[in-house]
Write a protein that holds these residues in place. Sequence first.
Motif, PDB file in Angstrom:
ATOM      1  N   ASP A  79     -59.644  16.657  -2.670  1.00 19.99           N
ATOM      2  CA  ASP A  79     -59.624  17.712  -3.696  1.00 19.99           C
ATOM      3  C   ASP A  79     -60.209  17.254  -5.027  1.00 19.99           C
ATOM      4  O   ASP A  79     -59.611  17.459  -6.096  1.00 19.99           O
ATOM      5  CB  ASP A  79     -58.195  18.221  -3.916  1.00 19.99           C
ATOM      6  N   ILE A  82     -60.834  19.697  -8.464  1.00 16.83           N
ATOM      7  CA  ILE A  82     -60.395  21.067  -8.169  1.00 16.83           C
ATOM      8  C   ILE A  82     -59.651  21.675  -9.355  1.00 16.83           C
ATOM      9  O   ILE A  82     -59.872  22.835  -9.721  1.00 16.83           O
ATOM     10  CB  ILE A  82     -59.513  21.100  -6.903  1.00 16.83           C
ATOM     11  N   GLN A  83     -58.757  20.914  -9.970  1.00 19.16           N
ATOM     12  CA  GLN A  83     -57.995  21.459 -11.094  1.00 19.16           C
ATOM     13  C   GLN A  83     -58.937  21.839 -12.241  1.00 19.16           C
ATOM     14  O   GLN A  83     -58.785  22.911 -12.851  1.00 19.16           O
ATOM     15  CB  GLN A  83     -56.946  20.445 -11.571  1.00 19.16           C
ATOM     16  N   VAL A  94     -61.036  25.849  -3.718  1.00 20.66           N
ATOM     17  CA  VAL A  94     -60.134  24.879  -3.099  1.00 20.66           C
ATOM     18  C   VAL A  94     -60.938  23.703  -2.572  1.00 20.66           C
ATOM     19  O   VAL A  94     -62.148  23.788  -2.373  1.00 20.66           O
ATOM     20  CB  VAL A  94     -59.311  25.477  -1.929  1.00 20.66           C
ATOM     21  N   GLY A  95     -60.219  22.600  -2.339  1.00 18.58           N
ATOM     22  CA  GLY A  95     -60.778  21.467  -1.620  1.00 18.58           C
ATOM     23  C   GLY A  95     -60.204  21.452  -0.211  1.00 18.58           C
ATOM     24  O   GLY A  95     -59.724  22.468   0.292  1.00 18.58           O
ATOM     25  N   GLU A  98     -55.247  20.733  -0.128  1.00 20.96           N
ATOM     26  CA  GLU A  98     -54.176  21.695  -0.399  1.00 20.96           C
ATOM     27  C   GLU A  98     -54.029  22.757   0.691  1.00 20.96           C
ATOM     28  O   GLU A  98     -52.919  22.958   1.208  1.00 20.96           O
ATOM     29  CB  GLU A  98     -54.427  22.339  -1.761  1.00 20.96           C
ATOM     30  N   LEU A 127     -51.685  13.206  -4.572  1.00 21.62           N
ATOM     31  CA  LEU A 127     -51.828  14.644  -4.357  1.00 21.62           C
ATOM     32  C   LEU A 127     -50.548  15.247  -3.792  1.00 21.62           C
ATOM     33  O   LEU A 127     -50.132  16.341  -4.188  1.00 21.62           O
ATOM     34  CB  LEU A 127     -52.994  14.914  -3.399  1.00 21.62           C
ATOM     35  N   ALA A 210     -59.316  25.656   4.742  1.00 18.67           N
ATOM     36  CA  ALA A 210     -59.863  25.988   3.423  1.00 18.67           C
ATOM     37  C   ALA A 210     -60.635  27.297   3.452  1.00 18.67           C
ATOM     38  O   ALA A 210     -60.468  28.166   2.583  1.00 18.67           O
ATOM     39  CB  ALA A 210     -60.763  24.860   2.931  1.00 18.67           C
TER      40      ALA A 210
END
Length: 239
Positions: A79, A82-83, A94-95, A98, A127, A210
Motif C-alpha cells: 500500500d 495510499i494515505q 486502494v493498494g 487493505e 500496516l 482490490a
Amino acid sequence: MHLRVILPIIGDTFIEQIRTEVSAWVTAGTEVDVVSISRGPASIESEYDEALAGPGILERVAEATRDGVDAIFVSCGADPAIQAAREITDVPVVGGFEPAMLTALTLGERVGILQVLPNVLPMLRSLARRHAIADRLGTIRVIDLPVLGLAHDDVLVDRLVAQARAAVRDGEADVLVLGCTGMLGVAAAVQDRLAADGPAVPVVDPTAAAVQWLESQVRMRLTASRTTYRTPPAKERIA
C-alpha cells in the motif's frame, strides 16, 4: 467505469501481465489502463523502496485525477503512498494490502500472509497495526523469492503451497492472503492444492480483492472521508 492501475515501479516489464490480470477480474464495461512510474525502484521490497516510489506514485495519481478516471489501484501489497493519494484525489484509491486483508477477515479468524522476502515483514506488521487488525494476523510466511523472480509459476506455486500448508498445519492461519500483487494468477492453484490435502482454506488474491473493492465503491458512490484524508494546505512544494 474507468480504472487506472498504477504500477509503483519503473519500466514496463509487467504492464501487459497486470493489464491481463486486472481485466480478468473487472466486470463488463470497465475500462482498464495501466501505467508505471517514471522514477523510483524496480520493485518494492523495503521501506527505502517504498519511499523512493512515493513521488512517482503521487504524480500518477494526480495525472489520473486530471484524466477523469473513476478509481485507482496502486498495484503493490505494501500500500505505498495510499494515505497520501487519498488526500489529493476524490476517487476511490486502494493498494493490495487493505482490500485483501479486510476480505480475509470475513472468511476466518486468523489470517496468514504469504510474502516474498523477510525485508517486507516489518512493513506488513506496521500496516496491520495501522488498520487495527494485528491481533488477527496469525503469521507472515516468506517464500524467499524476490518480486522480480515471481514469473516462474511452478516454483512460485510450490513455495506458496509449502508455506501455506505449514501455516495451516501449525494452527497459524484459517485464511491466507497472497502478500504481493506480483503473485499473478496463482491463488486458485494454491487453494486447490491445499483443499486436496486437508480442510478447505481460502486464499485471497490481492488484485482481485482490490479491483472488486474499487468497483463496489464506485457503484455505491463512496469516496474517502475528508475528515480523515484532508486536502493538503496550499503552499510552495518542490516535487
